[in-house]
Scaffold this motif. Structure first.
Motif, short mmCIF file in Angstrom:
data_model
loop_
_atom_site.label_atom_id
_atom_site.label_comp_id
_atom_site.label_asym_id
_atom_site.label_seq_id
_atom_site.Cartn_x
_atom_site.Cartn_y
_atom_site.Cartn_z
N GLU A 1 5.82 -10.50 10.38
CA GLU A 1 5.14 -10.87 9.14
C GLU A 1 3.63 -10.93 9.34
N VAL A 2 3.20 -11.45 10.47
CA VAL A 2 1.76 -11.50 10.76
C VAL A 2 1.20 -10.08 10.85
N LEU A 3 1.94 -9.18 11.47
CA LEU A 3 1.49 -7.78 11.55
C LEU A 3 1.38 -7.19 10.15
N ASP A 4 2.36 -7.44 9.28
CA ASP A 4 2.29 -6.94 7.90
C ASP A 4 1.06 -7.48 7.19
N LEU A 5 0.74 -8.74 7.43
CA LEU A 5 -0.45 -9.35 6.82
C LEU A 5 -1.73 -8.68 7.31
N ILE A 6 -1.81 -8.49 8.61
CA ILE A 6 -2.99 -7.81 9.18
C ILE A 6 -3.14 -6.43 8.57
N LEU A 7 -2.04 -5.70 8.46
CA LEU A 7 -2.10 -4.34 7.94
C LEU A 7 -2.46 -4.32 6.46
N SER A 8 -1.87 -5.22 5.66
CA SER A 8 -2.16 -5.19 4.22
C SER A 8 -3.61 -5.58 3.94
N ALA A 9 -4.10 -6.61 4.61
CA ALA A 9 -5.50 -7.02 4.41
C ALA A 9 -6.46 -5.94 4.91
N SER A 10 -6.15 -5.35 6.05
CA SER A 10 -7.03 -4.32 6.62
C SER A 10 -7.04 -3.06 5.77
N GLU B 1 6.60 -12.64 -7.99
CA GLU B 1 6.90 -14.07 -7.90
C GLU B 1 7.44 -14.64 -9.21
N LYS B 2 7.30 -13.84 -10.27
CA LYS B 2 7.68 -14.31 -11.62
C LYS B 2 6.92 -15.59 -11.98
N SER B 3 5.65 -15.63 -11.55
CA SER B 3 4.79 -16.79 -11.79
C SER B 3 3.33 -16.36 -11.63
N ARG C 1 2.18 -22.09 3.00
CA ARG C 1 2.39 -20.70 3.43
C ARG C 1 1.37 -19.77 2.75
N ASP C 2 1.21 -19.91 1.42
CA ASP C 2 0.22 -19.10 0.70
C ASP C 2 -1.18 -19.38 1.22
N ARG C 3 -1.48 -20.67 1.52
CA ARG C 3 -2.81 -21.03 2.03
C ARG C 3 -3.08 -20.33 3.36
N ALA C 4 -2.11 -20.35 4.27
CA ALA C 4 -2.29 -19.73 5.58
C ALA C 4 -2.48 -18.22 5.44
N ILE C 5 -1.68 -17.60 4.58
CA ILE C 5 -1.77 -16.14 4.36
C ILE C 5 -3.13 -15.78 3.77
N PHE C 6 -3.50 -16.47 2.72
CA PHE C 6 -4.76 -16.16 2.03
C PHE C 6 -5.96 -16.40 2.95
N GLY D 1 10.01 -7.65 7.45
CA GLY D 1 8.72 -8.29 7.65
C GLY D 1 8.35 -9.18 6.48
N MET D 2 7.09 -9.18 6.15
CA MET D 2 6.58 -10.03 5.08
C MET D 2 7.09 -9.57 3.71
N SER D 3 7.26 -10.51 2.80
CA SER D 3 7.72 -10.15 1.46
C SER D 3 6.66 -9.31 0.75
N ARG D 4 7.07 -8.55 -0.25
CA ARG D 4 6.14 -7.75 -1.04
C ARG D 4 5.08 -8.63 -1.68
N ALA D 5 5.49 -9.76 -2.23
CA ALA D 5 4.52 -10.65 -2.89
C ALA D 5 3.48 -11.15 -1.89
#
Length: 196
Positions: A164-173, A108-110, A129-134, A74-78
């Protein structure tokens, strides 16, 4: 004397509980069993020791947390950290925002993304990609119904697949919930020896 932190930072503050955490030397067998699976699989924090007062909830919470934030695929750890950071910024959870920003920068080493977010706020100039996720994490955290078709289209346009979208929903929730627990149970503080 401790100083409550009110500004976002990558420097993780001390979390000072309002409820006395469980003392491992005095913990019951049930509490020790629930504490076996800590969120990071590395140490038992004061927060988790505070949650150990509710053994049944902790026994469910820690494996769920580990699965959402650390499972492979799924989605990366970062990116999961970025989703959690979006939720934590909306909920103004200084401690969680610092943890997720620090982990994101480490993975991300950044520090570029978190520097921009903490300097310029949610409208910071991020890559697509970061913009859409955030943006999705922020919308979901502000009012779940705000995370709508336009956000989903932006995620798909940025290349995220359904897992990846499911991982995003779960992490934000997950952090919409965890932030509120942290606010009620304690405060982010700088201890005198680390105050600047």
């Amino acid at each position: 004397m401790t100083k409550v932190i009110t500004k976002f930072t990558r420097n993780v503050p001390h979390w000072q509980p309002r409820v006395k955490p469980v003392d491992l030397k005095e913990a019951s067998a049930e509490q020790l069993d629930a504490l076996k699976v800590t969120p990071s699989n590395t140490k038992v924090s004061e927060y988790v020791l505070t949650l150990a007062h509710d053994v049944e909830s902790l026994k469910v919470r820690s494996p769920l947390f580990n699965g959402i934030m650390y499972d492979k695929g799924g989605m990366s750890r970062a990116e999961r950290e970025l989703g959690a950071l979006g939720a934590s910024m909306v909920n103004h959870c200084i401690y969680c925002a610092a943890v997720h920003a620090a982990r994101h920068a480490q993975l991300e080493k950044s520090t570029e993304v978190t520097d921009k977010l903490f300097r310029d706020g949610p409208r910071a100039d991020l890559g697509p990609r970061d913009r859409a996720i955030f943006d999705f994490a922020v919308a979901l955290s502000e009012t779940p119904s705000q995370a709508g078709p336009d956000h989903m289209a932006a995620l798909k346009d940025a290349g995220l697949d359904e897992a990846e979208v499911l991982d995003l929903i779960l992490s934000a929730s997950l952090f919409g919930w965890a932030n509120r627990l942290m606010h009620v149970l304690g405060d982010p503080v700088r201890l005198p020896e680390t105050a600047s």
